[in-house]
Enzyme design. Sequence first.
Site, PDB file in Angstrom:
ATOM      1  N   ASP A 491      25.269 -18.788  -4.173  1.00  0.00           N
ATOM      2  CA  ASP A 491      23.658 -18.615  -4.586  1.00  0.00           C
ATOM      3  C   ASP A 491      23.108 -19.530  -5.871  1.00  0.00           C
ATOM      4  O   ASP A 491      24.577 -20.330  -7.116  1.00  0.00           O
ATOM      5  CB  ASP A 491      23.027 -17.006  -5.467  1.00  0.00           C
ATOM      6  CG  ASP A 491      21.593 -16.515  -5.522  1.00  0.00           C
ATOM      7  OD1 ASP A 491      21.976 -17.038  -4.634  1.00  0.00           O
ATOM      8  OD2 ASP A 491      21.351 -17.362  -6.391  1.00  0.00           O
ATOM      9  N   ASN A 499      12.055 -23.441  -9.312  1.00  0.00           N
ATOM     10  CA  ASN A 499      10.151 -23.255  -8.373  1.00  0.00           C
ATOM     11  C   ASN A 499       9.100 -23.572  -8.905  1.00  0.00           C
ATOM     12  O   ASN A 499       7.743 -24.221  -8.917  1.00  0.00           O
ATOM     13  CB  ASN A 499      10.280 -22.318  -7.235  1.00  0.00           C
ATOM     14  CG  ASN A 499      10.563 -22.731  -6.089  1.00  0.00           C
ATOM     15  OD1 ASN A 499      10.923 -23.878  -5.643  1.00  0.00           O
ATOM     16  ND2 ASN A 499      11.242 -21.553  -4.812  1.00  0.00           N
ATOM     17  N   ASP A 508      12.469 -26.943  -1.463  1.00  0.00           N
ATOM     18  CA  ASP A 508      13.100 -26.729  -0.412  1.00  0.00           C
ATOM     19  C   ASP A 508      14.020 -28.307  -0.655  1.00  0.00           C
ATOM     20  O   ASP A 508      15.225 -28.126   0.142  1.00  0.00           O
ATOM     21  CB  ASP A 508      11.918 -27.173   0.606  1.00  0.00           C
ATOM     22  CG  ASP A 508      11.345 -26.009   0.863  1.00  0.00           C
ATOM     23  OD1 ASP A 508      11.691 -25.263   0.542  1.00  0.00           O
ATOM     24  OD2 ASP A 508      10.236 -25.929   1.186  1.00  0.00           O
ATOM     25  N   GLU A 535      18.094 -18.698  -1.189  1.00  0.00           N
ATOM     26  CA  GLU A 535      18.554 -19.732  -1.930  1.00  0.00           C
ATOM     27  C   GLU A 535      19.680 -19.156  -1.834  1.00  0.00           C
ATOM     28  O   GLU A 535      20.598 -19.860  -2.774  1.00  0.00           O
ATOM     29  CB  GLU A 535      18.003 -20.098  -3.456  1.00  0.00           C
ATOM     30  CG  GLU A 535      18.297 -18.397  -4.691  1.00  0.00           C
ATOM     31  CD  GLU A 535      17.541 -17.554  -4.674  1.00  0.00           C
ATOM     32  OE1 GLU A 535      17.301 -17.366  -5.261  1.00  0.00           O
ATOM     33  OE2 GLU A 535      16.231 -17.925  -3.770  1.00  0.00           O
TER      34      GLU A 535
END
Length: 621
Positions: A491, A499, A508, A535
């Site tokens: 993770d 983000n 991305d 993620e």
Amino acid sequence: MSRLIEHDKIADEAIDTDVIKSTPGQPGSSSRLLRPGIRASFIIGITVMVLLMLIVTATAIFTSASTTRGVNGIVQEQLPATLSSMRLARAGDALAASGDYLIAVRSTQERSNALARLDQAQQAMNQMLAELTGTVGPENTSQIARLSGEINHNLSNLSVMVDDRLALIEAQRAQRGELQSLLQALQQLATYRVRIVESDSAVMSALAQRPTVPLEQIGEIAARTAPLIPLARFYAQVESIGSRILVAAQDPSLTALSLSEELISTLLTNALATLSRLPPEVADEFDELYNRLKMLAQSDSGLPQLRRRELGLLAQGDIWNAQNQQILAQLDNLTSDLVDHELAAIYDASASVSSVNLTTFWLLLSVAITGVISLAMFFYFHILKDLLARLTFLSQSMQDIAAGQYNVALPPSGADELGRLGAAVQQFHEVAISAALREEKLQTLNRQLAELSISDSLTGLANRRHFDEVLAEEWNRSTRHAHSMAILMIDADHFKAFNDLYGHQAGDDCLQSIAAVIKARVNRPGDLAARYGGEEFSVVLSECDRDGALAVANTIHQAIETLNLQHKNSVYGHITVSIGVASTIPAPTQSAAELLKQADLALYEAKAAGRNRVTLRQVDI
């Protein structure tokens, strides 16, 4: 694309008339003065065969009429006499063999079966004698009848011997029962006395354990017990005598029986000596039983003597049986002479028939050779050189087209059957090219669709559905082979903050970079790297134990550290990952979901401990 271009060229060539025409040297290009089709070829071949069969049939009818006259004499005269002689020989064998069954009789049922078999054999012999008398005359069968009567006389003696032997067997059965009762009585009486001795011995042993040993009392008990000690030996000798008597009752020969009787006599003498050493009051109790045992062993009605008389009967039966075999040999010689005489007559008749058939044989041979040569020429020049060559060309063209080889020469078309097949092959060629083009386009689309169905569009790793399939397959395989396997749950730390700070496009790009690192380090056959969701990533490691899984996880962790992707909202200043590791050897009673759950808990522990680390949970299943 190159294959599509090649197929287009093949399709263009197929339209060209030069491909449809046969090339020089092929079956379709030869000049044909006489080229009948398959149907005409069959008609010609069948016509020739029918003509030959008519000629052969006419010749065979003529030969059969000539042969029948000679064979009738054999069938009506010599052959019945020959068959009767042979059947008489078999009946004699069956009659003599009845003696073996009579000797082997040991029960009333076996006696009934053996006598029934003897009666059948005698009836068959009488019937064969009557049949032979009707074919060769009574003067040739009188000696055979005399020999048959001698065999029946010996069999009659054997029948009487069977009754005597059954009486002896019944007497032996009664004697065995008496012997068993006698041994049981001896056992009961001896067991009672032996238990008294054992009881006194136990008392002496208990007295000897006292602090002050009562020697006088022990001496009195020992004086009372000592005279009874030979009793156990006497009982063992009696049992040995009984066993030896039973063995003697089944001895296979008189020699073995004599040895058994000598041994029994010795055993009786030894038992009597042992009995004499017992106290008089005890010896009197066993004396009557001992005398009865001696009578069973040595009297005329005892088991050994009954067995001796039975062996004598069997020996006499063997003598009668041997006499029957000698008589049977004489009977076989007589029947052989009759058979030889009739066979000589059959041979003379056959010689006359053979002389008639010789001319016919050469005629049939000439017709057959002529027919075979004609059919061979027709088969070679027309079937092999023309029809089969054209069929081979058609078959090869069809196989090449079916195998995807479209740039081949095609058979010519024509008005006969093979010509129409050639036209069908040309049409099949065009259809096959068109189908190949469509098939290649369909396979390309299927491959693209398959890749899209198992891949994550952003990272290029396997998607969640494919991860679940591979995990289930690897779990089952590891369960069958008892191999270790592991799961990594990865993770990205503080990815939501990443983000929010840098935007979704940068997020991305970050996920793609992490996926590239994972993919580069998970490359063994059987391993799988997948995007689990958002993620979060997951890795299946086949045939991998705890140490191997930790090594892979640490390698991925260090490689992502090395990327040094800036992340101002992280305490580490760059993108980091937390990795949960779970490893186990699967058990049939568990499921892959348990291992996945442990890997997820390990990831949770890594996050709770401050993130940017690898945590292991060893699963014991």
